[in-house]
Motif scaffolding. Sequence first.
Motif, PDB file in Angstrom:
ATOM      1  N   MET A  56       6.428   2.226  -1.819  1.00  0.00           N
ATOM      2  CA  MET A  56       7.457   2.129  -0.848  1.00  0.00           C
ATOM      3  C   MET A  56       7.485   0.572  -1.269  1.00  0.00           C
ATOM      4  N   LEU A  57       6.137  -0.026  -0.914  1.00  0.00           N
ATOM      5  CA  LEU A  57       6.546  -1.422  -0.901  1.00  0.00           C
ATOM      6  C   LEU A  57       6.819  -1.969  -2.376  1.00  0.00           C
ATOM      7  N   PHE A 197      -0.615 -12.584  11.910  1.00  0.00           N
ATOM      8  CA  PHE A 197      -1.808 -12.914  11.735  1.00  0.00           C
ATOM      9  C   PHE A 197      -2.946 -14.110  12.389  1.00  0.00           C
ATOM     10  N   MET A 230      -8.763  -6.284  10.095  1.00  0.00           N
ATOM     11  CA  MET A 230      -7.576  -6.456   9.738  1.00  0.00           C
ATOM     12  C   MET A 230      -7.218  -7.633  10.673  1.00  0.00           C
ATOM     13  N   TYR A 232      -5.029  -8.918  12.861  1.00  0.00           N
ATOM     14  CA  TYR A 232      -2.767  -8.727  13.298  1.00  0.00           C
ATOM     15  C   TYR A 232      -3.125  -8.831  14.295  1.00  0.00           C
ATOM     16  N   GLN A 234       0.487  -6.944  17.016  1.00  0.00           N
ATOM     17  CA  GLN A 234       1.425  -6.383  16.970  1.00  0.00           C
ATOM     18  C   GLN A 234       2.358  -6.829  18.558  1.00  0.00           C
TER      19      GLN A 234
ATOM     20  N   ASN B 604       3.261   5.574   3.546  1.00  0.00           N
ATOM     21  CA  ASN B 604       4.747   4.602   3.010  1.00  0.00           C
ATOM     22  C   ASN B 604       5.326   5.022   4.585  1.00  0.00           C
ATOM     23  N   LEU B 607       3.531   2.292   6.798  1.00  0.00           N
ATOM     24  CA  LEU B 607       3.499   0.939   6.159  1.00  0.00           C
ATOM     25  C   LEU B 607       4.582   0.787   7.272  1.00  0.00           C
ATOM     26  N   LEU B 608       5.754   1.958   7.507  1.00  0.00           N
ATOM     27  CA  LEU B 608       7.296   1.525   8.178  1.00  0.00           C
ATOM     28  C   LEU B 608       6.907   1.323   9.569  1.00  0.00           C
ATOM     29  N   MET B 609       5.817   1.850   9.970  1.00  0.00           N
ATOM     30  CA  MET B 609       5.538   2.271  11.328  1.00  0.00           C
ATOM     31  C   MET B 609       4.596   0.770  11.504  1.00  0.00           C
ATOM     32  N   LYS B 610       4.730  -0.226  11.436  1.00  0.00           N
ATOM     33  CA  LYS B 610       3.744  -1.456  10.377  1.00  0.00           C
ATOM     34  C   LYS B 610       2.093  -1.147  10.609  1.00  0.00           C
ATOM     35  N   ASP B 611       1.660  -0.300  10.822  1.00  0.00           N
ATOM     36  CA  ASP B 611       0.163  -0.012  11.245  1.00  0.00           C
ATOM     37  C   ASP B 611      -0.130  -0.035  10.365  1.00  0.00           C
ATOM     38  N   TYR B 612      -0.713  -0.938   9.453  1.00  0.00           N
ATOM     39  CA  TYR B 612      -1.064  -1.710   8.202  1.00  0.00           C
ATOM     40  C   TYR B 612      -2.479  -1.419   7.804  1.00  0.00           C
ATOM     41  N   ILE B 613      -3.790  -1.150   9.505  1.00  0.00           N
ATOM     42  CA  ILE B 613      -4.667  -0.837   8.545  1.00  0.00           C
ATOM     43  C   ILE B 613      -4.416   1.091   8.595  1.00  0.00           C
ATOM     44  N   VAL B 616      -2.674   0.776   4.670  1.00  0.00           N
ATOM     45  CA  VAL B 616      -4.392   0.014   3.622  1.00  0.00           C
ATOM     46  C   VAL B 616      -4.553   1.406   3.401  1.00  0.00           C
ATOM     47  N   TYR B 619      -3.695   4.120   1.770  1.00  0.00           N
ATOM     48  CA  TYR B 619      -2.826   3.562  -0.059  1.00  0.00           C
ATOM     49  C   TYR B 619      -4.317   3.755  -0.652  1.00  0.00           C
ATOM     50  N   ILE B 640       0.902  -5.471   1.167  1.00  0.00           N
ATOM     51  CA  ILE B 640       0.856  -5.682   2.007  1.00  0.00           C
ATOM     52  C   ILE B 640       0.446  -6.573   3.585  1.00  0.00           C
ATOM     53  N   PHE B 641      -0.961  -7.361   2.414  1.00  0.00           N
ATOM     54  CA  PHE B 641      -1.718  -8.872   3.001  1.00  0.00           C
ATOM     55  C   PHE B 641      -0.758  -9.341   3.356  1.00  0.00           C
ATOM     56  N   VAL B 644       1.431  -9.608   5.880  1.00  0.00           N
ATOM     57  CA  VAL B 644       1.041  -9.505   7.201  1.00  0.00           C
ATOM     58  C   VAL B 644       0.487 -11.026   7.510  1.00  0.00           C
ATOM     59  N   ASP B 646      -1.555 -12.170   6.375  1.00  0.00           N
ATOM     60  CA  ASP B 646      -3.068 -12.814   5.780  1.00  0.00           C
ATOM     61  C   ASP B 646      -3.479 -12.382   4.278  1.00  0.00           C
TER      62      ASP B 646
END
Lengths: 407, 787
Positions: A56-57, A197, A230, A232, A234, B604, B607-613, B616, B619, B640-641, B644, B646
């Motif tokens: 997506m990104l 972050f 990570m 960061y 929320q 995806n 990612l949309l939920m911003k639950d990056y951990i 990642v 993916y 993605i990092f 965020v 980072d």
Amino acid sequence: PSPNIPEQQFLVMRLTKPTLFTNLPVTCEDRDLPGDLFGQLMRDDPSTIKGAETLMLGEMLTLPQNFGNIFLGETFSSYISVHNDSSQVVKDILVKADLQTSSQRLNLSASNSAVAELKPESCIDDVIHHEVKEIGTHILVCAVSYTTQCGEKLYFRKFFKFQVLKPLDVKTKFYNAETDEVFLEAQIQNITTSPMFMEKVSLEPSMMYNVTELNIVTSGDQGESTFGKMSYLQPMDTRQYLYCLKPKPEYAEKAGVIKGVTVIGKLDIVWKTNLGERGRLQTSQLQRMAPGYGDIRMSVEMIPETVNLEEPFDITCKIINCSERTMDLQLEMCNTRTVHWCGISGRQLGKLTPGASLLLPLTVFSSVQGLQSISGLRLTDTFLKRTYEYDDIAQVCVVCPFLNNEC
Amino acid sequence: YQKLQTDFEHSRLNQAVTKVHLNIIYDILLQQDSIDLGAGEFVTPQEDSSATLSESLMDRLNDQMMESVMISDSPNNSEEDDVGPIDSFLDGGLEENGSSGNKKEESEIGQNTTEIKVPVDQKEQECTKDDIKEEIDIEEQIQIVVSPQSEAHSPVVIKSEDPEHQSPKGTSPKDEPVPVCTIFSQGTQPKSLAPDGFQPTLIKSPSFTTGSGGGSDEAVTPSKMTAPLVCQPSPSLSKFFTDNGQANPASDFFDSFTAPSSFISISNPNADVSPASTPAPLSFTPEHQPPTPVSVFGPTVTEPTTKPQSPISQTVPSLNLASSTPQAQPFNQLQAVFSGTDDPFATALSLSEVDRRHDAWLPCEETRKMLISVATQQYGPAYVDTNRLTMPGLKFDNLQGDAVKDLMVRFLGEQAAMKRQVLTASSVEQSFVGLKQLVSSKNWRAAVDLTGRLLTAHGQGYGKAGQPTSHTTDSLQLWFVRLALLTKLNLFQNAELEFEPFGNLDQPDLYYEYYPSVYPGRRGSMVPFSMRLLHAELPQYLAKPQEALDRLHNLKTVCLAILENLEKGSAEDGSMITLTQENRQASLKLWRSRLSRVMYSMANCLLLMKDYILAVETYHSIIQYEPQQRVQLLSGIGRIFLQVGDVKMAEVYFQDVEKSCQMKARDPTHTTCVLMNRAFVYLSQNSYAEAHASFLEVLKIDPRHPVTNNNAAVCLLYLGRLKESLGQLEGLVQQDPALYLHESVLFNLTTMYELESSRSTQKKQALLEAVACREGDSFNTQCLKLV
């Protein structure tokens, strides 16, 4: 002085970081009605990642869509463009960009020299940066003065108002250890609407203390953050940071008599958001009231962690006279249900001048297994006939040695 | 404040001053209230004044509650002792509990105590306005605290002409993702739509199997011979279904695109039943009926078909005869195409293996039992409870229109708008071929219209939801295309609405086993896997990402179970069929790729939920299924990092990418990827010049790389080189419109137009003209920022 149709145009755009474009992948399989059609459309789309179209990104940068929010500690960047909309050349153009806050007015223009002339349809560009240091209303005041061909001097200005918000909520709590150590717990809450972050959250101690950060678990050579991989935060999430402060040796001696409010230090916080948009804040000096120890302070200097059942062990106590007078002390040791003192109770410890300390080796054993609290010490000041009780001064783990052998 | 005063007109200021004062009173009251509320934690001001200073302080410091810390200002501003009184007042006014007063860096803490008392005193004095005015004149700082709060009455006259400068309250957060783009560039012309590109399975409709076995077919749909089918068209579609003299134009039309024989249709017998006229025949419950389906089925069907006949033929108006005439020709052509297919039996046999592989699915226990009982003929499908049936229908029937044309009418006039030529649902063949033509020419709105027509012909048109119907491979494919296009068009609510009757896509009538006579021997799901995926993904676009995740996890579970079955040596559904090694491998490959597709969707969504951990992690886990996408995936994680913030972790992943690229043979796309990643890191370090240089290096390798050209132009803007940036983007759009008439590029371009000149509207209109020449009706006109 402003004409009805402005000949010069001020155009201002806040330059937050660009964002990465996100696709909306819709796929199908070859056997489905559209066949390869959806796949082909995605491959032809320039914004998809070639070879991984369902990711997506994307990589396409898009300019900021709106002003967005700006927070204390962030850098306000803006593009300022003065455009000559008239059909005539104008001369001696001087552009000024000021930022008016509630307390001061700052000049943000890169150059303060006038531009000799500006042709029609051309513009004077400037990118300004300012680290925001105040909360509340800010007004960007852009002013331009110029001379028309007829020699008329003209001047106009425009205002752009924005609000600076608070990004973080910081709460602190002090814990006083029996030793001179002070533990600081800081709760940092992200009160913005985007993930942050946390690049750095450190405690800058005042001159009296050394600080140890307790936010990293060291295993082997590598330290791992207690917050996971990570780092960061929320929106609305809170994170606790823990610091241990030890008085420097030169102050430690006096620590027993330090009273009142002491300055501990301040927290320094650096965070980053989208594509490295950076912010930095410091708290005000954190202050702590030194715990009151009364007239006499007793601390345990040495005690074993684990002892055997019914086996005597040594502890060392330290007695400090925190009062303003000399004391003549007498020690009584009272057995409790579990803890039994060895030696003579009621012995004189001698005179203790104000601020002086005394090390007291004692022997004790426990008759019950488990985590036991050391209690039952009584100090009596023979001058004032005042007795000070010291219970629960330390804990010790009592185990049965025979059981261990069997295992 | 006085500085501010000088800047503003005096008359306005005077007006404002009184309002500000009112606000101050209000503020004072507020502040006092909030202090009282904090009494549990902190001493109230009254207590404070009576208690001695040290006592109250002791109380507070011994209190084990957390204390708020004032964030005075940014570090560069605050030396040890230079915090201005304004800051303290600011905070005093903003902090809800007065506790922050204790934390301020001031030599005497007592000052803070009095500070809290100030408003109380003021209040107690019950000042008149003038009194307060005096006090405020003395204490400038309070005025400053207040003035921003009296925002609405602030004397500042600011024309926020630029959209960028809206008040922050009204604007969405800056990191809000760019509206997701569904517009695809018209790069290369889509693949030829010649009939040979057509998958044979797609046109394999049930009616072609029944063509040879008419007897069994009749048992299922007894109505089709006895009564001609008439679909009730929705009002706006009625134009299409004109009465051209034939008794049943709609059913004719439907047959034409599914089957060579024009009068055999398995369309749902109730398609013609108007909702009010009769009860649905399938609502009979099994316990009331004898186990012979035919005898029951016949009368119930014939009855309704005669009844609604007359009203419907009246409601179908004889509109616009002209439009129906051109349709006749494509129909004939289509028939020719279809009749050219080989012997249906041979096709069916060769496909059975592929069918089983693709259609395999694991229904829920209840559905499975029901399918078994249908297969063992314990009872006919007619006895299935209606709430276990899928009864879809169009939920909206308005035509989708063409936003580009609407904009042209508005900005360029009717004359110019007339020039716009796009395909519409009526201008193509009323078949899958026409549908594909509309999709590939990016006229997705027209394509949605066409799917609506085709589904109406199948009896699942507007207003038909909730009425019993039967499903075919084709009808479900049509639904899939329709819903996929709605999603691509960002019409998520519409898609959700029309998905709703399908439930969780696990009703028995969505499996081939439910139609033993129509699809003899065929097993598995009629619903294409892609449609299940779409159904699972959809809620995330409607702010229900958790639901999307749940559905995706269900899909993943089924995929894993099927893979396990295959690895155990059974067939996909766990049955003990021996598969050839070749087929097993093909099946394993298919299901692994499906699993990886589901994982992509999950990542995806996360990612949309911003639950990056988790995003990642997910993916990263895809790499094992798609090792050839390693470079892209690792780069994506790195981005993605960066998103965020980072940068260090991003660099770690980008280094991993560089290592992977070195290991493989030199691939120009990998070099591009590495350079691109470097550029992003520079960008995140605020080094726009270096980022720009890296983008230029990519362009040395691939001068036509659209993303890089766009990104280089964006960098130029941040370097203060607006004209250059604009010139580049404009040139690109003009030279290579196929690549650069992309939503995000145009958005950047129009943003720069707005920044460059007050005459941006003319320039945007020129872009609109360029778009009008090339883009279909699915173009998202918002990026032109004309309205």
